[in-house]
Design a protein around this motif. Structure first.
Motif, PDB file in Angstrom:
ATOM      1  N   PHE A   1       0.834  -1.195   0.000  1.00 31.26           N
ATOM      2  CA  PHE A   1       0.000   0.000   0.000  1.00 31.26           C
ATOM      3  C   PHE A   1       0.875   1.253   0.000  1.00 31.26           C
ATOM      4  O   PHE A   1       0.661   2.175  -0.797  1.00 31.26           O
ATOM      5  N   ASN A   2       1.866   1.294   0.895  1.00 29.09           N
ATOM      6  CA  ASN A   2       2.750   2.453   0.980  1.00 29.09           C
ATOM      7  C   ASN A   2       3.495   2.679  -0.329  1.00 29.09           C
ATOM      8  O   ASN A   2       3.670   3.818  -0.771  1.00 29.09           O
ATOM      9  N   ARG A   3       3.940   1.600  -0.937  1.00 31.36           N
ATOM     10  CA  ARG A   3       4.665   1.700  -2.209  1.00 31.36           C
ATOM     11  C   ARG A   3       3.770   2.307  -3.283  1.00 31.36           C
ATOM     12  O   ARG A   3       4.176   3.215  -4.008  1.00 31.36           O
TER      13      ARG A   3
ATOM     14  N   ALA B   1       0.090  -0.178 -11.585  1.00 23.14           N
ATOM     15  CA  ALA B   1       0.561  -1.558 -11.431  1.00 23.14           C
ATOM     16  C   ALA B   1       0.709  -1.908  -9.947  1.00 23.14           C
ATOM     17  O   ALA B   1       0.378  -3.023  -9.530  1.00 23.14           O
ATOM     18  N   ALA B   2       1.176  -0.966  -9.150  1.00 21.67           N
ATOM     19  CA  ALA B   2       1.356  -1.206  -7.719  1.00 21.67           C
ATOM     20  C   ALA B   2       0.017  -1.379  -7.012  1.00 21.67           C
ATOM     21  O   ALA B   2      -0.123  -2.233  -6.134  1.00 21.67           O
ATOM     22  N   TRP B   3      -0.983  -0.562  -7.376  1.00 19.44           N
ATOM     23  CA  TRP B   3      -2.309  -0.726  -6.764  1.00 19.44           C
ATOM     24  C   TRP B   3      -2.906  -2.072  -7.162  1.00 19.44           C
ATOM     25  O   TRP B   3      -3.537  -2.749  -6.341  1.00 19.44           O
ATOM     26  N   GLU B   4      -2.723  -2.488  -8.417  1.00 17.04           N
ATOM     27  CA  GLU B   4      -3.222  -3.798  -8.850  1.00 17.04           C
ATOM     28  C   GLU B   4      -2.529  -4.923  -8.079  1.00 17.04           C
ATOM     29  O   GLU B   4      -3.171  -5.900  -7.681  1.00 17.04           O
ATOM     30  N   GLU B   5      -1.223  -4.779  -7.879  1.00 15.00           N
ATOM     31  CA  GLU B   5      -0.482  -5.778  -7.102  1.00 15.00           C
ATOM     32  C   GLU B   5      -1.007  -5.834  -5.673  1.00 15.00           C
ATOM     33  O   GLU B   5      -1.193  -6.916  -5.110  1.00 15.00           O
ATOM     34  N   TYR B   6      -1.257  -4.675  -5.088  1.00 13.99           N
ATOM     35  CA  TYR B   6      -1.809  -4.631  -3.732  1.00 13.99           C
ATOM     36  C   TYR B   6      -3.130  -5.402  -3.683  1.00 13.99           C
ATOM     37  O   TYR B   6      -3.353  -6.204  -2.781  1.00 13.99           O
ATOM     38  N   LEU B   7      -4.001  -5.162  -4.649  1.00 17.12           N
ATOM     39  CA  LEU B   7      -5.324  -5.789  -4.648  1.00 17.12           C
ATOM     40  C   LEU B   7      -5.257  -7.299  -4.877  1.00 17.12           C
ATOM     41  O   LEU B   7      -6.185  -8.020  -4.512  1.00 17.12           O
ATOM     42  N   ARG B   8      -4.167  -7.785  -5.456  1.00 20.03           N
ATOM     43  CA  ARG B   8      -3.991  -9.244  -5.574  1.00 20.03           C
ATOM     44  C   ARG B   8      -3.710  -9.865  -4.205  1.00 20.03           C
ATOM     45  O   ARG B   8      -4.011 -11.032  -3.979  1.00 20.03           O
ATOM     46  N   ILE B   9      -3.161  -9.090  -3.296  1.00 18.62           N
ATOM     47  CA  ILE B   9      -2.827  -9.580  -1.952  1.00 18.62           C
ATOM     48  C   ILE B   9      -3.984  -9.350  -0.978  1.00 18.62           C
ATOM     49  O   ILE B   9      -4.282 -10.184  -0.140  1.00 18.62           O
TER      50      ILE B   9
ATOM     51  N   GLY C   1     -11.961  -2.256   3.482  1.00 21.75           N
ATOM     52  CA  GLY C   1     -11.008  -1.487   4.287  1.00 21.75           C
ATOM     53  C   GLY C   1      -9.987  -0.844   3.373  1.00 21.75           C
ATOM     54  O   GLY C   1     -10.330  -0.073   2.493  1.00 21.75           O
ATOM     55  N   TRP C   2      -8.727  -1.215   3.579  1.00 20.96           N
ATOM     56  CA  TRP C   2      -7.663  -0.636   2.773  1.00 20.96           C
ATOM     57  C   TRP C   2      -7.857  -0.952   1.291  1.00 20.96           C
ATOM     58  O   TRP C   2      -7.509  -0.145   0.428  1.00 20.96           O
ATOM     59  N   ALA C   3      -8.400  -2.115   0.979  1.00 22.24           N
ATOM     60  CA  ALA C   3      -8.623  -2.482  -0.420  1.00 22.24           C
ATOM     61  C   ALA C   3      -9.610  -1.527  -1.077  1.00 22.24           C
ATOM     62  O   ALA C   3      -9.478  -1.216  -2.263  1.00 22.24           O
ATOM     63  N   ASP C   4     -10.584  -1.039  -0.318  1.00 17.00           N
ATOM     64  CA  ASP C   4     -11.510  -0.043  -0.865  1.00 17.00           C
ATOM     65  C   ASP C   4     -10.757   1.224  -1.245  1.00 17.00           C
ATOM     66  O   ASP C   4     -11.003   1.818  -2.301  1.00 17.00           O
ATOM     67  N   ASP C   5      -9.828   1.648  -0.375  1.00 20.46           N
ATOM     68  CA  ASP C   5      -8.996   2.813  -0.686  1.00 20.46           C
ATOM     69  C   ASP C   5      -8.139   2.547  -1.920  1.00 20.46           C
ATOM     70  O   ASP C   5      -7.995   3.409  -2.789  1.00 20.46           O
ATOM     71  N   ALA C   6      -7.582   1.362  -1.998  1.00 22.80           N
ATOM     72  CA  ALA C   6      -6.745   0.998  -3.150  1.00 22.80           C
ATOM     73  C   ALA C   6      -7.564   1.045  -4.433  1.00 22.80           C
ATOM     74  O   ALA C   6      -7.093   1.574  -5.461  1.00 22.80           O
TER      75      ALA C   6
END
Length: 120
Positions: free
Chosen positions: A77-79, A94-102, A107-112
């Protein structure tokens, strides 16, 4: 020492917390959570000061955290946030997509998802 850094953070004492987190991260260079917390502290200070250098430090700390633990969602998320704030749109997407794969839970995924949607 790390406890003091974490205790001072919620009080808005980011300037005080950062040197303590830096020192703790230096002593425990493979502690992914510590590095992620340092990244978040740099992001918080950058939000207040608009300091580009803090954004670069946040990105570097998040990358180091992910070397230690590639699935640490806080570091992902920070990245993504650092990349977005550095106006690196494609890398941020790409980083937000990677975050959402994890992490795809509310919560945080909604922000992402919101960040990702704004970048598209």
């Amino acid at each position: 020492m790390a406890y003091l850094a974490f205790a001072s953070w919620p009080l808005g004492e980011v300037d005080r917390a950062i040197p303590l987190l830096e020192q703790a991260a230096e002593q425990r260079s493979n502690d992914a959570s510590m590095l992620s917390d340092l990244s978040a502290a740099y992001l918080a200070r950058a939000a207040r000061s608009q300091n580009h250098q803090d954004l670069m430090k946040a990105l570097a700390a998040a990358d180091r955290a992910l070397q230690a633990n590639p699935r640490l969602f806080e570091a992902l998320f920070n990245r993504a946030l650092a990349l977005e704030q550095l106006s690196l749109r494609d890398e941020a997407k790409a980083a937000w997509e990677e975050y959402l794969r994890i992490d795809d839970q509310p919560g945080w995924a909604d922000d992402a998802r919101s960040h990702l949607s704004a970048l598209r």
